[in-house]
Design an enzyme around this catalytic site. Structure first.
Site, PDB file in Angstrom:
ATOM      1  N   THR A   1      -5.041  -2.147   6.595  1.00  0.00           N
ATOM      2  CA  THR A   1      -5.524  -1.703   7.733  1.00  0.00           C
ATOM      3  C   THR A   1      -7.367  -1.774   7.902  1.00  0.00           C
ATOM      4  OG1 THR A   1      -4.448   0.816   7.170  1.00  0.00           O
ATOM      5  CG2 THR A   1      -6.783   0.902   8.483  1.00  0.00           C
TER       6      THR A   1
ATOM      7  N   PHE B   1      12.534  -3.609   3.921  1.00  0.00           N
ATOM      8  CA  PHE B   1      12.580  -2.451   3.325  1.00  0.00           C
ATOM      9  C   PHE B   1      12.458  -2.199   2.299  1.00  0.00           C
ATOM     10  CE2 PHE B   1      14.323  -3.340   8.497  1.00  0.00           C
ATOM     11  CZ  PHE B   1      13.190  -2.463   8.353  1.00  0.00           C
TER      12      PHE B   1
ATOM     13  N   LEU C   1       7.756   0.415  11.825  1.00  0.00           N
ATOM     14  CA  LEU C   1       6.880   0.839  11.972  1.00  0.00           C
ATOM     15  C   LEU C   1       7.382   2.413  11.693  1.00  0.00           C
ATOM     16  CD1 LEU C   1       4.178  -0.339  14.292  1.00  0.00           C
ATOM     17  CD2 LEU C   1       3.774  -0.515  11.276  1.00  0.00           C
TER      18      LEU C   1
ATOM     19  N   CYS D   1       2.020   1.678   2.305  1.00  0.00           N
ATOM     20  CA  CYS D   1       1.905   1.032   3.790  1.00  0.00           C
ATOM     21  C   CYS D   1       2.258   2.439   4.503  1.00  0.00           C
ATOM     22  CB  CYS D   1       3.564   0.164   3.677  1.00  0.00           C
ATOM     23  SG  CYS D   1       3.293  -1.666   2.573  1.00  0.00           S
TER      24      CYS D   1
ATOM     25  N   GLN E   1       0.649   5.174   5.028  1.00  0.00           N
ATOM     26  CA  GLN E   1      -0.303   5.807   5.684  1.00  0.00           C
ATOM     27  C   GLN E   1      -0.823   4.431   6.381  1.00  0.00           C
ATOM     28  OE1 GLN E   1      -3.431   7.762   3.760  1.00  0.00           O
ATOM     29  NE2 GLN E   1      -5.030   6.142   4.826  1.00  0.00           N
TER      30      GLN E   1
ATOM     31  N   ARG F   1      -1.525   1.470  -5.332  1.00  0.00           N
ATOM     32  CA  ARG F   1      -2.083   1.532  -3.666  1.00  0.00           C
ATOM     33  C   ARG F   1      -2.495   2.777  -3.323  1.00  0.00           C
ATOM     34  NH1 ARG F   1      -0.611  -4.833  -1.412  1.00  0.00           N
ATOM     35  NH2 ARG F   1       1.227  -3.559  -2.695  1.00  0.00           N
TER      36      ARG F   1
ATOM     37  N   ARG G   1       4.418  16.705  -9.169  1.00  0.00           N
ATOM     38  CA  ARG G   1       5.944  15.485  -8.958  1.00  0.00           C
ATOM     39  C   ARG G   1       7.467  17.066  -8.890  1.00  0.00           C
ATOM     40  NH1 ARG G   1       5.534  11.157  -5.942  1.00  0.00           N
ATOM     41  NH2 ARG G   1       3.387  10.406  -6.780  1.00  0.00           N
TER      42      ARG G   1
HETATM   43  P1  NAD Z   1       0.427  -8.227  -1.554  1.00  0.00           P
HETATM   44  O1  NAD Z   1      -0.588  -7.699  -0.932  1.00  0.00           O
HETATM   45  O2  NAD Z   1       0.666  -7.893  -2.560  1.00  0.00           O
HETATM   46  O3  NAD Z   1       0.572 -10.234  -1.305  1.00  0.00           O
HETATM   47  C1  NAD Z   1       0.338 -10.362   0.034  1.00  0.00           C
HETATM   48  C2  NAD Z   1       0.065 -11.726  -0.837  1.00  0.00           C
HETATM   49  O4  NAD Z   1      -0.963 -12.448   0.472  1.00  0.00           O
HETATM   50  C3  NAD Z   1      -1.037 -11.735  -1.520  1.00  0.00           C
HETATM   51  O5  NAD Z   1      -0.862 -11.874  -3.269  1.00  0.00           O
HETATM   52  C4  NAD Z   1      -2.539 -12.456  -0.892  1.00  0.00           C
HETATM   53  O6  NAD Z   1      -3.663 -12.832  -1.814  1.00  0.00           O
HETATM   54  C5  NAD Z   1      -1.447 -13.313   0.032  1.00  0.00           C
HETATM   55  N1  NAD Z   1      -2.440 -14.293   0.963  1.00  0.00           N
HETATM   56  C6  NAD Z   1      -2.809 -13.581   2.104  1.00  0.00           C
HETATM   57  N2  NAD Z   1      -3.190 -14.629   2.630  1.00  0.00           N
HETATM   58  C7  NAD Z   1      -2.782 -15.801   2.808  1.00  0.00           C
HETATM   59  C8  NAD Z   1      -3.030 -17.003   3.049  1.00  0.00           C
HETATM   60  N3  NAD Z   1      -3.208 -17.204   3.796  1.00  0.00           N
HETATM   61  N4  NAD Z   1      -2.873 -17.878   2.236  1.00  0.00           N
HETATM   62  C9  NAD Z   1      -1.478 -18.316   1.389  1.00  0.00           C
HETATM   63  N5  NAD Z   1      -1.492 -16.752   0.739  1.00  0.00           N
HETATM   64  C10 NAD Z   1      -2.457 -15.371   1.841  1.00  0.00           C
HETATM   65  O7  NAD Z   1       0.964  -7.171  -0.282  1.00  0.00           O
HETATM   66  P2  NAD Z   1       2.448  -6.955  -0.127  1.00  0.00           P
HETATM   67  O8  NAD Z   1       2.543  -5.029  -0.875  1.00  0.00           O
HETATM   68  O9  NAD Z   1       4.263  -8.084  -0.750  1.00  0.00           O
HETATM   69  O10 NAD Z   1       3.179  -6.435   1.004  1.00  0.00           O
HETATM   70  C11 NAD Z   1       2.357  -8.209   2.325  1.00  0.00           C
HETATM   71  C12 NAD Z   1       3.301  -7.211   3.645  1.00  0.00           C
HETATM   72  O11 NAD Z   1       4.616  -6.556   3.004  1.00  0.00           O
HETATM   73  C13 NAD Z   1       2.563  -6.726   4.106  1.00  0.00           C
HETATM   74  O12 NAD Z   1       2.427  -6.251   5.588  1.00  0.00           O
HETATM   75  C14 NAD Z   1       3.450  -5.230   4.193  1.00  0.00           C
HETATM   76  O13 NAD Z   1       3.252  -3.668   4.736  1.00  0.00           O
HETATM   77  C15 NAD Z   1       4.616  -5.466   3.512  1.00  0.00           C
HETATM   78  N6  NAD Z   1       5.769  -4.378   3.039  1.00  0.00           N
HETATM   79  C16 NAD Z   1       5.668  -4.347   1.913  1.00  0.00           C
HETATM   80  C17 NAD Z   1       6.073  -3.664   1.542  1.00  0.00           C
HETATM   81  C18 NAD Z   1       5.876  -3.222  -0.570  1.00  0.00           C
HETATM   82  O14 NAD Z   1       6.649  -2.546  -0.788  1.00  0.00           O
HETATM   83  N7  NAD Z   1       4.288  -3.740  -1.132  1.00  0.00           N
HETATM   84  C19 NAD Z   1       7.764  -3.062   1.658  1.00  0.00           C
HETATM   85  C20 NAD Z   1       8.048  -3.866   2.297  1.00  0.00           C
HETATM   86  C21 NAD Z   1       6.828  -4.613   3.701  1.00  0.00           C
HETATM   87  C1  UGA Z   2       8.654   2.429   1.423  1.00  0.00           C
HETATM   88  C2  UGA Z   2       9.891   2.777   1.799  1.00  0.00           C
HETATM   89  O1  UGA Z   2      10.790   4.053   1.056  1.00  0.00           O
HETATM   90  C3  UGA Z   2      10.064   0.761   2.363  1.00  0.00           C
HETATM   91  O2  UGA Z   2      11.678   1.683   2.953  1.00  0.00           O
HETATM   92  C4  UGA Z   2       8.924   0.945   2.389  1.00  0.00           C
HETATM   93  O3  UGA Z   2       9.599  -0.949   2.897  1.00  0.00           O
HETATM   94  C5  UGA Z   2       8.284   0.455   2.128  1.00  0.00           C
HETATM   95  O4  UGA Z   2       7.641   1.646   1.976  1.00  0.00           O
HETATM   96  C6  UGA Z   2       6.822  -0.588   2.810  1.00  0.00           C
HETATM   97  O5  UGA Z   2       6.997  -0.884   3.871  1.00  0.00           O
HETATM   98  O6  UGA Z   2       5.993  -0.333   1.851  1.00  0.00           O
HETATM   99  P1  UGA Z   2       7.424   2.685  -0.979  1.00  0.00           P
HETATM  100  O7  UGA Z   2       6.650   2.964  -0.259  1.00  0.00           O
HETATM  101  O8  UGA Z   2       7.143   1.219  -2.132  1.00  0.00           O
HETATM  102  O9  UGA Z   2       8.662   1.989   0.453  1.00  0.00           O
HETATM  103  O10 UGA Z   2       8.402   4.080  -1.933  1.00  0.00           O
HETATM  104  P2  UGA Z   2       8.789   4.741  -1.523  1.00  0.00           P
HETATM  105  O11 UGA Z   2      10.548   5.198  -2.425  1.00  0.00           O
HETATM  106  O12 UGA Z   2       9.400   5.087  -0.052  1.00  0.00           O
HETATM  107  O13 UGA Z   2       7.874   6.221  -1.918  1.00  0.00           O
HETATM  108  C7  UGA Z   2       6.950   5.956  -0.692  1.00  0.00           C
HETATM  109  C8  UGA Z   2       6.037   7.314  -1.181  1.00  0.00           C
HETATM  110  O14 UGA Z   2       6.474   8.789  -1.108  1.00  0.00           O
HETATM  111  C9  UGA Z   2       5.425   7.912  -3.041  1.00  0.00           C
HETATM  112  O15 UGA Z   2       4.241   8.524  -2.924  1.00  0.00           O
HETATM  113  C10 UGA Z   2       6.873   8.605  -3.475  1.00  0.00           C
HETATM  114  O16 UGA Z   2       5.886   9.512  -4.923  1.00  0.00           O
HETATM  115  C11 UGA Z   2       6.840   9.419  -1.815  1.00  0.00           C
HETATM  116  N1  UGA Z   2       8.073  10.570  -1.675  1.00  0.00           N
HETATM  117  C12 UGA Z   2       8.627   9.593  -1.409  1.00  0.00           C
HETATM  118  C13 UGA Z   2       7.478  11.829  -1.856  1.00  0.00           C
HETATM  119  O17 UGA Z   2       6.445  12.212  -1.783  1.00  0.00           O
HETATM  120  N2  UGA Z   2       8.640  12.654  -1.953  1.00  0.00           N
HETATM  121  C14 UGA Z   2      10.089  12.142  -1.255  1.00  0.00           C
HETATM  122  O18 UGA Z   2      11.421  12.776  -1.084  1.00  0.00           O
HETATM  123  C15 UGA Z   2      10.293  10.388  -1.352  1.00  0.00           C
END
Ligand code: NAD
Ligand code: UGA
Length: 463
Positions: free
Chosen positions: A89, A157, A212, A267, A269, A337, A441
């Site tokens: 954000t 996902f 989204l 993610c 929020q 996070r 929890r």
């Molecule tokens: P993250 O912060 O863990 O990793 C991102 C990485 O990108 C960092 O290590 C950063 O150093 C690197 N980076 C940024 N700019 C760069 C550049 N110009 N060149 C090279 N490296 C660069 O983030 P994340 O949790 O892996 O999320 C990445 C994306 O995936 C986000 O858009 C997030 O919304 C999405 N997403 C995350 C999850 C999840 O569970 N964390 C699940 C689904 C989707």
């Molecule tokens: C979530 C989605 O489930 C993934 O499909 C998606 O790819 C990801 O976000 C993303 O885009 O980052 P994640 O945040 O890793 O995955 O974990 P979740 O299992 O979804 O839990 C999210 C939060 O909701 C946690 O804090 C969890 O404790 C809470 N939660 C989940 C509850 O409080 N109650 C529930 O029934 C489920």
């Protein structure tokens, strides 16, 4: 075939490791600017804790998986480039607090345009506002070295804590694009281990928006059951019983109805706020307000929990010791996070409680850093009082028993399995009286703990 991924984070690392494991003939190069993160991927101590991930990386690393900081080289050599950088954000300027910061995406697109020759497929793996591909395409088309590009959207996902299972056996893979050939190239990669009927293809904008929307719907379910949890506490209904009763309706379904101290993670929020911003941008005020309420309800839930602790403990926790069990945003991850624990701990610190925090996977440096950020304003400024309170009133320990020792209360903020199997007779013997338990929890056995002598307060259950 050669592919690379820019961004070696929670998504880029596990996703690419899985592709490399399942497709031994594809050379996979994951690059990042963060040298420490890359070093960790190349070591025995991976930067991301995920059950089963060590084995996946260990299998692919010596064969067809590389982690490095050589971004230009990886782009130049690859036929397909995934962009998996962070899209947090915005904290400044127009849209601060709502819009996604697309700076890192744009930098990647510019770098790809600069370095590429020939034809490349660029894949958006990061979660992005709908129509971002338009900007990516425009930047790529400015390449002056004759390179040509197809852009695909392939949102991820996976959920943290279950990433390996989610990647091995996903409900679906989603690929949006304009070029049939580019889409088929990516479908063929996933089809190495995922049944084709689970690989959905759509246009670019549907794919971007579906990501989204999926997160908004998931978060909405948690906020919905959490809203009901407040009513349960007021009326004597039990939120777990209500969840079971409604979840057996096949139209509602049982998943994602676990009431909690509030959803966290990087993610939910961020993505809802992004959706809200988009709706406002398109003049859809009512739609924006509808989704914003999911985040407001989550804030309320976190606040309600810390207020309940203070109210129950005779309206003061000042100088009282509270053992905090869990700091990660959910079990089986080291990710903190937006963890609800950040905000509950911040509120309790500001009430002058003494906190003893234990999490099985989150190191002390991370917890202290996170608390400082949680106590800071948007500009990153922290008051002297908050800094001193974190320094003096927060202790990080390496054991649940130590966290509970001499405590006036324990607060369960993450649902780690090991908390369930603590010896609660021992815990009770070491605590002050009355021995309060605040179960954020609904993890612990209420009847058992009550028999031992605890006073237990759980989410969505009247005390
Ligand atoms: P993250 O912060 O863990 O990793 C991102 C990485 O990108 C960092 O290590 C950063 O150093 C690197 N980076 C940024 N700019 C760069 C550049 N110009 N060149 C090279 N490296 C660069 O983030 P994340 O949790 O892996 O999320 C990445 C994306 O995936 C986000 O858009 C997030 O919304 C999405 N997403 C995350 C999850 C999840 O569970 N964390 C699940 C689904 C989707
Ligand atoms: C979530 C989605 O489930 C993934 O499909 C998606 O790819 C990801 O976000 C993303 O885009 O980052 P994640 O945040 O890793 O995955 O974990 P979740 O299992 O979804 O839990 C999210 C939060 O909701 C946690 O804090 C969890 O404790 C809470 N939660 C989940 C509850 O409080 N109650 C529930 O029934 C489920």
């Amino acid at each position: 075939m050669k592919i690379c991924c820019i961004g070696a984070g929670y998504v880029g690392g596990p996703t690419m490791a899985m592709i490399a494991k399942q497709c031994p003939d594809i050379s996979v190069h994951v690059v990042d600017l963060n040298q420490a993160r890359i070093d960790a991927w190349n070591s025995d101590s991976l930067p991301v804790y995920e059950p089963g991930l060590d084995a996946v990386v260990a299998e692919a690393l010596p064969r067809n998986l590389t982690f490095s900081t050589r971004v230009d080289e990886a782009i130049a050599e690859s036929d397909m480039i995934f962009i998996s950088v962070n899209t947090p954000t915005k904290t400044f300027g127009v849209g601060a607090g709502r819009a996604a910061n697309l700076e890192f995406i744009e930098k990647c697109a510019r770098q790809i345009a600069r370095v590429s020759t020939g034809h490349k497929i660029v894949v958006e793996k990061s979660t992005l506002p709908v129509r971002t591909a338009e900007a990516v395409k425009r930047i790529l088309s400015s390449a002056d070295n004759g390179a040509t590009f197809d852009v695909l959207s392939n949102p991820e996902f996976l959920a943290e804590g279950t990433a390996v299972d989610d990647l091995l056996n996903p409900d679906r893979v989603l690929i949006g694009g304009e070029s049939k050939q580019a889409i088929e190239t990516l479908v063929d990669i996933y089809a190495n281990w995922i049944p084709r009927e689970r690989i959905l293809t759509t246009n670019l904008w549907s794919s971007e928006l579906s990501k989204l929307t999926a997160n908004a719907f998931l978060a909405q379910r948690v906020s919905s059951i959490n809203a009901i949890s407040a009513l349960c506490e007021a009326t004597g209904a039990d939120v777990d019983e209500v969840a079971r009763a409604i979840g057996t309706d096949s139209r509602i379904g049982p998943k994602f109805l676990k009431a909690s101290v509030g959803f966290g993670g990087s993610c939910f929020q961020k993505d809802i706020l992004n959706l809200v911003y988009l709706c406002e941008h398109f003049g859809l005020r009512e739609v924006a307000q509808y989704w914003e309420q999911v985040v407001s309800m989550n804030d309320y839930q976190k606040r309600r929990f810390s207020e309940r602790i203070v109210r129950t403990m005779f309206n003061t926790v000042s100088d009282k010791k509270i053992g905090v069990l869990g700091f990660a945003f959910k079990k089986d991850t080291n990710d903190t996070r937006e963890s609800a624990a950040l905000y509950v701990c911040r509120d309790l610190i500001r009430e002058r409680a003494r906190l003893t925090i234990y999490d099985p996977r989150v190191p002390e440096t991370q917890i202290r850093h996170d608390l400082a950020v949680a106590c800071s304003d948007l500009q990153g400024q922290i008051s002297d009082i908050d800094r001193k309170l974190i320094e003096n009133n927060v202790t990080i320990v390496h054991d649940g028993y130590v966290a509970a020792e001499d405590a006036h209360a324990i607060a369960v903020l993450t649902e780690w399995d090991e908390f369930r199997s603590l010896d609660f007779d021992r815990v009770y013997a070491s605590m002050q009286r009355p021995a309060f338990v605040f179960d954020g929890r609904n993890l612990l056995d209420r009847d058992k703990l009550t028999k031992i002598g605890f006073e237990i307060h759980a989410i969505g259950k009247s005390s």
